[in-house]
Design a protein around this motif. Structure first.
Motif, PDB file in Angstrom:
ATOM      1  N   LEU A 196    -112.162 -20.125  25.461  1.00 18.71           N
ATOM      2  CA  LEU A 196    -112.168 -21.245  26.395  1.00 18.71           C
ATOM      3  C   LEU A 196    -111.430 -20.898  27.688  1.00 18.71           C
ATOM      4  O   LEU A 196    -111.889 -21.210  28.764  1.00 18.71           O
ATOM      5  CB  LEU A 196    -111.551 -22.480  25.734  1.00 18.71           C
ATOM      6  CG  LEU A 196    -111.450 -23.722  26.595  1.00 18.71           C
ATOM      7  CD1 LEU A 196    -112.832 -24.247  26.952  1.00 18.71           C
ATOM      8  CD2 LEU A 196    -110.673 -24.796  25.870  1.00 18.71           C
ATOM      9  N   PHE A 197    -110.291 -20.236  27.563  1.00 18.53           N
ATOM     10  CA  PHE A 197    -109.479 -19.951  28.745  1.00 18.53           C
ATOM     11  C   PHE A 197    -109.515 -18.484  29.148  1.00 18.53           C
ATOM     12  O   PHE A 197    -108.870 -18.104  30.115  1.00 18.53           O
ATOM     13  CB  PHE A 197    -108.012 -20.347  28.491  1.00 18.53           C
ATOM     14  CG  PHE A 197    -107.834 -21.777  28.110  1.00 18.53           C
ATOM     15  CD1 PHE A 197    -108.023 -22.783  29.038  1.00 18.53           C
ATOM     16  CD2 PHE A 197    -107.495 -22.131  26.821  1.00 18.53           C
ATOM     17  CE1 PHE A 197    -107.873 -24.104  28.695  1.00 18.53           C
ATOM     18  CE2 PHE A 197    -107.329 -23.447  26.464  1.00 18.53           C
ATOM     19  CZ  PHE A 197    -107.529 -24.444  27.402  1.00 18.53           C
ATOM     20  N   GLY A 198    -110.228 -17.661  28.397  1.00 18.02           N
ATOM     21  CA  GLY A 198    -110.236 -16.230  28.679  1.00 18.02           C
ATOM     22  C   GLY A 198    -108.864 -15.616  28.477  1.00 18.02           C
ATOM     23  O   GLY A 198    -108.498 -14.658  29.135  1.00 18.02           O
ATOM     24  N   ALA A 199    -108.101 -16.178  27.551  1.00 17.52           N
ATOM     25  CA  ALA A 199    -106.740 -15.702  27.297  1.00 17.52           C
ATOM     26  C   ALA A 199    -106.772 -14.489  26.379  1.00 17.52           C
ATOM     27  O   ALA A 199    -107.698 -14.300  25.600  1.00 17.52           O
ATOM     28  CB  ALA A 199    -105.913 -16.811  26.663  1.00 17.52           C
ATOM     29  N   SER A 200    -105.755 -13.671  26.484  1.00 20.34           N
ATOM     30  CA  SER A 200    -105.649 -12.509  25.617  1.00 20.34           C
ATOM     31  C   SER A 200    -104.626 -12.722  24.511  1.00 20.34           C
ATOM     32  O   SER A 200    -104.602 -11.972  23.544  1.00 20.34           O
ATOM     33  CB  SER A 200    -105.266 -11.275  26.445  1.00 20.34           C
ATOM     34  OG  SER A 200    -104.092 -11.543  27.186  1.00 20.34           O
ATOM     35  N   ARG A 201    -103.815 -13.760  24.647  1.00 22.43           N
ATOM     36  CA  ARG A 201    -102.760 -14.017  23.667  1.00 22.43           C
ATOM     37  C   ARG A 201    -102.542 -15.512  23.508  1.00 22.43           C
ATOM     38  O   ARG A 201    -102.756 -16.284  24.447  1.00 22.43           O
ATOM     39  CB  ARG A 201    -101.442 -13.410  24.131  1.00 22.43           C
ATOM     40  CG  ARG A 201    -101.512 -11.951  24.299  1.00 22.43           C
ATOM     41  CD  ARG A 201    -100.252 -11.421  24.884  1.00 22.43           C
ATOM     42  NE  ARG A 201    -100.432  -9.979  25.004  1.00 22.43           N
ATOM     43  CZ  ARG A 201     -99.648  -9.203  25.684  1.00 22.43           C
ATOM     44  NH1 ARG A 201     -98.624  -9.705  26.312  1.00 22.43           N
ATOM     45  NH2 ARG A 201     -99.874  -7.917  25.732  1.00 22.43           N
ATOM     46  N   GLY A 202    -102.086 -15.870  22.335  1.00 27.11           N
ATOM     47  CA  GLY A 202    -101.758 -17.268  22.119  1.00 27.11           C
ATOM     48  C   GLY A 202    -100.872 -17.439  20.902  1.00 27.11           C
ATOM     49  O   GLY A 202    -100.833 -16.583  20.022  1.00 27.11           O
ATOM     50  N   SER A 203    -100.154 -18.536  20.897  1.00 29.69           N
ATOM     51  CA  SER A 203     -99.319 -18.827  19.733  1.00 29.69           C
ATOM     52  C   SER A 203     -99.111 -20.334  19.620  1.00 29.69           C
ATOM     53  O   SER A 203     -99.257 -21.077  20.589  1.00 29.69           O
ATOM     54  CB  SER A 203     -97.957 -18.121  19.837  1.00 29.69           C
ATOM     55  OG  SER A 203     -97.197 -18.653  20.905  1.00 29.69           O
TER      56      SER A 203
END
Length: 191
Positions: A1-8
């Motif tokens: 959705l956000f084109g993120a490479s990391r999340g927690s």
């Protein structure tokens, strides 16, 4: 959705208490050194929990002034940190989303629209966690009521058994007293 490479996802040990410990519960794409069980007490996540306000963190020059002095990993180009909260303001934790540092300014940061979408997702998550907590509390209450009912039934059963034992014992005691009196009256006639 956000084109993120990391999340927690980090959750408070005690929902609604921003002073309780904030712990990592799920993560994706984080380097091993970044995966720790508790949030740093002066970190962005803890501050976002306390303020209950979503924030965007871009390259160092674009950072939110509330977070000056907070260390940012050099590999992170942009990040969002959003409180997981209910519409009534009960905070459960935070969602962290980040992208690696990029030289392309069009993909480097998150927009206010991204932040609003992430905030809506976090609010829905908070609402779901609140319902889950309510269901768990309701189940625990039902369990306690059932336990009290069982104890009550056991008490009634014990009282019934005690009555069933006490009644014949009382009868025996009364009859023994009468029987002893008869023996005393008959004792002179035995010899």
């Amino acid at each position: 959705l956000f084109g993120a490479s990391r999340g927690s996802v980090m959750l408070l040990d005690t929902p609604g208490d921003p002073t309780s410990t904030l712990r990592m519960r799920a993560h994706a794409g984080l380097p091993e050194f970044a995966v720790k069980r508790e949030a740093h007490k002066d970190g962005v996540a803890v501050r976002v929990v306390k303020e209950a306000q979503p924030t965007l963190i871009f390259d160092r020059a674009d950072r939110d002034v509330r977070f000056f002095g907070v260390a940012q990993r050099t590999e992170v180009g942009a990040a969002m940190c959003v409180p997981i909260a209910t519409p009534t303001g009960v905070v459960f934790g935070v969602i962290n989303i980040s992208r690696e540092r990029s030289t392309d300014r069009n993909t480097a940061g998150f927009s206010r629209g991204d932040l609003e979408i992430c905030d809506a997702i976090a609010m829905l998550t908070g609402d779901a966690l609140e319902r889950l907590s309510s269901q768990k509390a309701e189940a625990a209450l039902r369990e306690r009521i059932t336990a009290v009912e069982r104890l009550s039934m056991m008490g009634e059963l014990a009282a019934g058994i005690a009555h069933e034992i006490a009644t014949p014992m009382s009868c025996v005691r009364t009859n023994i007293t009468t029987l002893l009196r008869y023996f005393e009256e008959l004792k002179p006639h035995w010899t």
